[in-house]
Write a protein that holds these residues in place. Structure first.
Motif, PDB file in Angstrom:
ATOM      1  N   VAL A  97      -8.420  -3.601   0.226  1.00 21.99           N
ATOM      2  CA  VAL A  97      -7.965  -3.611  -1.166  1.00 21.99           C
ATOM      3  C   VAL A  97      -7.471  -5.010  -1.520  1.00 21.99           C
ATOM      4  O   VAL A  97      -6.606  -5.560  -0.836  1.00 21.99           O
ATOM      5  CB  VAL A  97      -6.839  -2.580  -1.403  1.00 21.99           C
ATOM      6  N   LEU A  98      -8.048  -5.579  -2.553  1.00 21.83           N
ATOM      7  CA  LEU A  98      -7.576  -6.850  -3.114  1.00 21.83           C
ATOM      8  C   LEU A  98      -6.911  -6.516  -4.443  1.00 21.83           C
ATOM      9  O   LEU A  98      -7.576  -6.308  -5.469  1.00 21.83           O
ATOM     10  CB  LEU A  98      -8.738  -7.822  -3.313  1.00 21.83           C
ATOM     11  N   ASP A  99      -5.591  -6.429  -4.432  1.00 17.99           N
ATOM     12  CA  ASP A  99      -4.857  -5.935  -5.592  1.00 17.99           C
ATOM     13  C   ASP A  99      -4.430  -7.068  -6.517  1.00 17.99           C
ATOM     14  O   ASP A  99      -4.092  -8.163  -6.057  1.00 17.99           O
ATOM     15  CB  ASP A  99      -3.623  -5.159  -5.116  1.00 17.99           C
ATOM     16  N   ASP A 100      -4.442  -6.777  -7.820  1.00 13.91           N
ATOM     17  CA  ASP A 100      -3.922  -7.683  -8.847  1.00 13.91           C
ATOM     18  C   ASP A 100      -4.642  -9.031  -8.815  1.00 13.91           C
ATOM     19  O   ASP A 100      -4.018 -10.091  -8.767  1.00 13.91           O
ATOM     20  CB  ASP A 100      -2.415  -7.875  -8.666  1.00 13.91           C
TER      21      ASP A 100
ATOM     22  N   LEU B 249     -12.109  -2.772  -2.506  1.00 13.65           N
ATOM     23  CA  LEU B 249     -11.629  -2.322  -3.810  1.00 13.65           C
ATOM     24  C   LEU B 249     -10.844  -3.464  -4.445  1.00 13.65           C
ATOM     25  O   LEU B 249      -9.969  -4.048  -3.809  1.00 13.65           O
ATOM     26  CB  LEU B 249     -10.745  -1.079  -3.678  1.00 13.65           C
ATOM     27  N   VAL B 250     -11.149  -3.774  -5.695  1.00 14.83           N
ATOM     28  CA  VAL B 250     -10.481  -4.860  -6.414  1.00 14.83           C
ATOM     29  C   VAL B 250      -9.812  -4.278  -7.647  1.00 14.83           C
ATOM     30  O   VAL B 250     -10.459  -3.566  -8.436  1.00 14.83           O
ATOM     31  CB  VAL B 250     -11.486  -5.957  -6.826  1.00 14.83           C
ATOM     32  N   THR B 251      -8.524  -4.550  -7.840  1.00 16.90           N
ATOM     33  CA  THR B 251      -7.875  -4.177  -9.094  1.00 16.90           C
ATOM     34  C   THR B 251      -7.640  -5.438  -9.919  1.00 16.90           C
ATOM     35  O   THR B 251      -7.219  -6.460  -9.384  1.00 16.90           O
ATOM     36  CB  THR B 251      -6.526  -3.467  -8.866  1.00 16.90           C
ATOM     37  N   THR B 252      -7.942  -5.363 -11.206  1.00 12.44           N
ATOM     38  CA  THR B 252      -7.827  -6.541 -12.062  1.00 12.44           C
ATOM     39  C   THR B 252      -7.645  -6.131 -13.513  1.00 12.44           C
ATOM     40  O   THR B 252      -8.117  -5.074 -13.937  1.00 12.44           O
ATOM     41  CB  THR B 252      -9.073  -7.446 -11.935  1.00 12.44           C
ATOM     42  N   ARG B 253      -6.961  -6.988 -14.263  1.00 14.10           N
ATOM     43  CA  ARG B 253      -6.862  -6.798 -15.704  1.00 14.10           C
ATOM     44  C   ARG B 253      -8.079  -7.341 -16.432  1.00 14.10           C
ATOM     45  O   ARG B 253      -8.301  -7.019 -17.598  1.00 14.10           O
ATOM     46  CB  ARG B 253      -5.628  -7.528 -16.255  1.00 14.10           C
ATOM     47  N   LEU B 254      -8.835  -8.182 -15.774  1.00 16.21           N
ATOM     48  CA  LEU B 254      -9.849  -8.983 -16.453  1.00 16.21           C
ATOM     49  C   LEU B 254     -11.258  -8.437 -16.204  1.00 16.21           C
ATOM     50  O   LEU B 254     -11.765  -8.502 -15.075  1.00 16.21           O
ATOM     51  CB  LEU B 254      -9.785 -10.431 -15.978  1.00 16.21           C
ATOM     52  N   PRO B 255     -11.918  -7.912 -17.235  1.00 19.58           N
ATOM     53  CA  PRO B 255     -13.302  -7.460 -17.065  1.00 19.58           C
ATOM     54  C   PRO B 255     -14.217  -8.559 -16.545  1.00 19.58           C
ATOM     55  O   PRO B 255     -15.189  -8.270 -15.841  1.00 19.58           O
ATOM     56  CB  PRO B 255     -13.694  -7.022 -18.484  1.00 19.58           C
ATOM     57  N   SER B 256     -13.938  -9.820 -16.884  1.00 26.61           N
ATOM     58  CA  SER B 256     -14.780 -10.919 -16.397  1.00 26.61           C
ATOM     59  C   SER B 256     -14.709 -11.032 -14.877  1.00 26.61           C
ATOM     60  O   SER B 256     -15.718 -11.322 -14.214  1.00 26.61           O
ATOM     61  CB  SER B 256     -14.353 -12.238 -17.037  1.00 26.61           C
ATOM     62  N   VAL B 257     -13.532 -10.808 -14.301  1.00 29.71           N
ATOM     63  CA  VAL B 257     -13.390 -10.822 -12.842  1.00 29.71           C
ATOM     64  C   VAL B 257     -14.139  -9.639 -12.241  1.00 29.71           C
ATOM     65  O   VAL B 257     -14.853  -9.779 -11.234  1.00 29.71           O
ATOM     66  CB  VAL B 257     -11.907 -10.791 -12.441  1.00 29.71           C
ATOM     67  N   ALA B 258     -13.986  -8.471 -12.857  1.00 35.20           N
ATOM     68  CA  ALA B 258     -14.678  -7.283 -12.353  1.00 35.20           C
ATOM     69  C   ALA B 258     -16.191  -7.489 -12.345  1.00 35.20           C
ATOM     70  O   ALA B 258     -16.883  -7.113 -11.387  1.00 35.20           O
ATOM     71  CB  ALA B 258     -14.307  -6.069 -13.202  1.00 35.20           C
ATOM     72  N   GLN B 259     -16.719  -8.117 -13.401  1.00 31.28           N
ATOM     73  CA  GLN B 259     -18.158  -8.345 -13.476  1.00 31.28           C
ATOM     74  C   GLN B 259     -18.628  -9.324 -12.412  1.00 31.28           C
ATOM     75  O   GLN B 259     -19.736  -9.213 -11.900  1.00 31.28           O
ATOM     76  CB  GLN B 259     -18.531  -8.856 -14.870  1.00 31.28           C
ATOM     77  N   MET B 260     -17.790 -10.292 -12.075  1.00 30.76           N
ATOM     78  CA  MET B 260     -18.182 -11.306 -11.102  1.00 30.76           C
ATOM     79  C   MET B 260     -18.241 -10.741  -9.689  1.00 30.76           C
ATOM     80  O   MET B 260     -19.143 -11.064  -8.915  1.00 30.76           O
ATOM     81  CB  MET B 260     -17.207 -12.481 -11.141  1.00 30.76           C
TER      82      MET B 260
ATOM     83  N   THR C 118      -2.776  -0.128  -9.798  1.00 32.03           N
ATOM     84  CA  THR C 118      -2.224  -0.228  -8.442  1.00 32.03           C
ATOM     85  C   THR C 118      -1.817   1.137  -7.922  1.00 32.03           C
ATOM     86  O   THR C 118      -2.108   1.485  -6.767  1.00 32.03           O
ATOM     87  CB  THR C 118      -1.020  -1.189  -8.432  1.00 32.03           C
ATOM     88  N   THR C 119      -1.148   1.946  -8.746  1.00 30.15           N
ATOM     89  CA  THR C 119      -0.731   3.291  -8.321  1.00 30.15           C
ATOM     90  C   THR C 119      -1.942   4.137  -7.958  1.00 30.15           C
ATOM     91  O   THR C 119      -1.945   4.830  -6.930  1.00 30.15           O
ATOM     92  CB  THR C 119       0.074   3.969  -9.439  1.00 30.15           C
ATOM     93  N   PHE C 120      -2.977   4.087  -8.777  1.00 33.35           N
ATOM     94  CA  PHE C 120      -4.201   4.844  -8.498  1.00 33.35           C
ATOM     95  C   PHE C 120      -4.795   4.423  -7.162  1.00 33.35           C
ATOM     96  O   PHE C 120      -5.185   5.259  -6.330  1.00 33.35           O
ATOM     97  CB  PHE C 120      -5.200   4.609  -9.638  1.00 33.35           C
ATOM     98  N   THR C 121      -4.849   3.115  -6.937  1.00 35.82           N
ATOM     99  CA  THR C 121      -5.452   2.605  -5.705  1.00 35.82           C
ATOM    100  C   THR C 121      -4.576   2.912  -4.491  1.00 35.82           C
ATOM    101  O   THR C 121      -5.096   3.181  -3.397  1.00 35.82           O
ATOM    102  CB  THR C 121      -5.694   1.094  -5.834  1.00 35.82           C
TER     103      THR C 121
ATOM    104  N   SER D 166       0.805  -1.225   0.000  1.00 36.10           N
ATOM    105  CA  SER D 166       0.000   0.000   0.000  1.00 36.10           C
ATOM    106  C   SER D 166       0.835   1.272   0.000  1.00 36.10           C
ATOM    107  O   SER D 166       0.313   2.358  -0.269  1.00 36.10           O
ATOM    108  CB  SER D 166      -0.919   0.011   1.230  1.00 36.10           C
ATOM    109  N   ILE D 167       2.131   1.159   0.309  1.00 39.44           N
ATOM    110  CA  ILE D 167       2.965   2.350   0.429  1.00 39.44           C
ATOM    111  C   ILE D 167       3.285   2.907  -0.954  1.00 39.44           C
ATOM    112  O   ILE D 167       3.756   2.183  -1.835  1.00 39.44           O
ATOM    113  CB  ILE D 167       4.275   2.042   1.182  1.00 39.44           C
TER     114      ILE D 167
END
Length: 564
Positions: free
Chosen positions: A167-170, A198-209, A94-97, A48-49
């Motif tokens: 935050v659940l990153d990556d 907050l979830v960061t992900t590359r995958l729109p399918s994960v975001a939708q789930m 990740t930087t944004f979050t 987080s730093i």
């Protein structure tokens, strides 16, 4: 004979098992073998730093909107909300979050904050244990919880109805909706409302789930913000005196190629800071040297992780997208599916069951959008570079403005050409050398994009004299661009012909067309709303394998009684 065939198949199956173990692939079912790599992806951990020199460039509006939503009344009527941030690798999720997580307003609003890097291993017990370890508590037991129930109970006790931000990153995957529900279970029991994940992900399918509210999509930075970031990656906070107008102009030209990606700014910034001179920077610009950078945190290696994570059939679909020009809009699912069938990567028997474009959208490789012509799919800019990179030994898209024949590998079997309106002498010279580098006769795909004049058409026709093994031919005009050996293309399966604007009211198809017994797809729909008569050659009924015949809108097919 049937016993022999059965015996051969059984022998092949035993060999397939050995090859599968060697290549780390698996069989999908007993009736068909679907290759899918067992990919072990080592992802760097995140925390987080925020590094002291990592300023948040651009995105001020969306940042303030997100802070206000998290701390205001947007989510206060719900016990728990899940907000995903989604975007391609290196876009700055990740930087944004991290900046959100450390904003003083966020700290004041959420008494408990937890940061966990998920990566590719979504293990409920591991993640629950890590979250528990990040939550401060009083009178905590010295006995380490060992099962999921004990971990969840301990989390609920430590939270003690306090509002929290996790935050659940990556995050790359979640095995099932049940696993996700098990992870969330201890966070839905308290009486306090307004808690967030907050979830960061590359995958729109994960975001939708995982979402309970609309995901925030992060795209490339705006040009001015990106250039400020780019300069900071090169110089830090102190620009040298020798950074004159000439260098600034080169830097701007390089920045335009990086499509607003913060990861690209870091990669190329490291290259440029090695030698601050006009000659060195021009070499970087002309040779696109960042494409050969191999460190894990460079552009293409980072993006290739996403490619390796795809199922095998999607890898092949993405692989051949390299043949289409950058920013190409796929309006018609059926046409691109027909193309994939013709090159042999999609089984025609399951064409109605799969939408591979939507699957590529779900995995973050395409964007679905719309304009006045309807819905379309388009590829993320840097992912187009990735497609060209992973397919570079088999597929090449030539641009008439930057084409050098010596850059093309001898192994190329699929070729596309993007031409400009006017003839370019250097392009003409280079294209004439092409047959000295690659085996024209063994090309499987030839596609030409863009309108061109008669001189360019003549050059292309002569350059591809001798082609005989094509499965796909995409020609934008008739008759000038047809190769002289067109009648020899007896293996052709997909033919697209777009009539020139000066074709008048009639389009005459080649009289040798009925020879193409294997032709499955014939597409003449190149000019929307163009009215013409399509003159079909005699004996076109011989095309016994033709499945799809697409005519221009408002056209009238006319059958010749004798050959033209």
């Amino acid at each position: 004979m049937s016993k022999k065939i059965k015996s051969v198949i059984e022998e092949m199956n035993s060999i397939c098992l050995l090859v599968s173990d060697l290549l780390k692939v698996k069989t999908a079912n007993h009736s068909s073998i679907a290759l899918s790599r067992h990919v072990t992806i080592e992802r760097p951990p995140t925390g987080s730093i925020v590094p002291q020199d990592r300023k948040l460039y651009g995105r001020n509006d969306i940042f303030e909107q997100t802070v206000n939503a998290l701390t205001g009344g947007t989510y206060h009527d719900k016990t728990l909300s899940v907000l995903p941030f989604v975007g391609p690798g290196g876009i700055g999720k990740t930087t944004f979050t991290q900046h959100l997580y450390n904003d003083e307003r966020i700290k004041g609003h959420f008494p408990v904050r937890v940061w966990v890097c998920v990566s590719t291993n979504f293990d409920v017990i591991r993640l629950t244990r890590e979250i528990l370890g990040c939550i401060p508590g009083t009178n905590t037991s010295t006995i380490e919880p060992t099962n999921l129930d004990q971990l969840q109970t301990a989390i609920a006790e430590r939270l003690d109805s306090r509002r929290f931000l996790i935050v659940l990153d990556d995050m790359w995957t979640c095995k099932s909706a049940r696993d996700w529900e098990n992870l969330l279970a201890p966070f839905t029991t308290g009486g306090t409302k307004g808690s967030m994940i907050l979830v960061t992900t590359r995958l729109p399918s994960v975001a939708q789930m995982v979402k309970t509210t609309d995901p925030i999509e992060l795209h490339g930075l705006e040009p001015d913000d990106f250039f400020a970031l780019f300069e900071s990656c090169i110089f830090g906070h102190n620009k040298p005196r020798l950074y004159d107008d000439d260098l600034v102009n080169v830097a701007r030209d390089i920045a335009k190629k990086l499509k607003g990606s913060p990861l690209a700014a870091n990669t190329v910034g490291r290259l440029l800071k090695k030698n601050i001179s006009w000659e060195y920077w021009m070499g970087i610009l002309e040779k696109n040297e960042w494409q050969s950078a191999k460190n894990d945190d460079d552009i293409l290696p980072s993006l290739e992780i996403s490619y390796n994570y795809l199922h095998f059939h999607l890898q092949k679909c993405f692989f051949y997208c390299a043949l289409f020009p950058e920013d190409y809009k796929f309006y018609d699912l059926e046409k691109i599916t027909n193309f994939w069938i013709a090159v042999g990567i999609v089984d025609s028997s399951c064409r109605n069951d799969k939408n591979y474009l939507d699957e590529l959208v779900d995995n973050g490789f395409l964007i679905k959008n719309s304009d006045r012509n309807g819905e379309y799919y388009v590829m993320h800019d840097l992912l187009h570079e990735l497609s060209r990179n992973v397919s570079s030994q088999e597929c090449v898209n030539i641009s008439s403005l930057s084409f050098r024949v010596n850059d093309i590998p001898q192994s190329i079997r699929h070729l596309s050409i993007t031409v400009e309106d006017k003839y370019d002498e250097s392009f003409g010279r280079e294209i004439c050398k092409l047959r000295s580098v690659i085996d024209i006769g063994n090309l499987r795909t030839l596609m030409v994009f863009g309108p061109h004049d008669a001189e360019t058409g003549d050059i292309l026709r002569d350059a591809f004299e001798g082609i005989k093994s094509l499965r796909v031919l995409f020609i934008p005009s008739l008759p000038g661009s047809l190769p002289k050996s067109f009648s020899n293309l007896i293996h052709l399966q997909y033919l697209t012909i777009m009539p020139p604007s000066d074709a008048g009211h009639c389009l005459y198809l080649p009289r040798t067309l009925p020879r193409f017994y294997h032709l499955k797809f014939l597409d003449l729909d190149g000019w929307f709303g163009w009215e013409c008569n399509v003159i079909l050659p005699k004996n076109i009924s011989r095309l016994m394998n033709l499945r799809i015949f697409i005519l221009p809108k408002n056209s009238i097919p006319v059958f010749l009684r004798s050959e033209r």
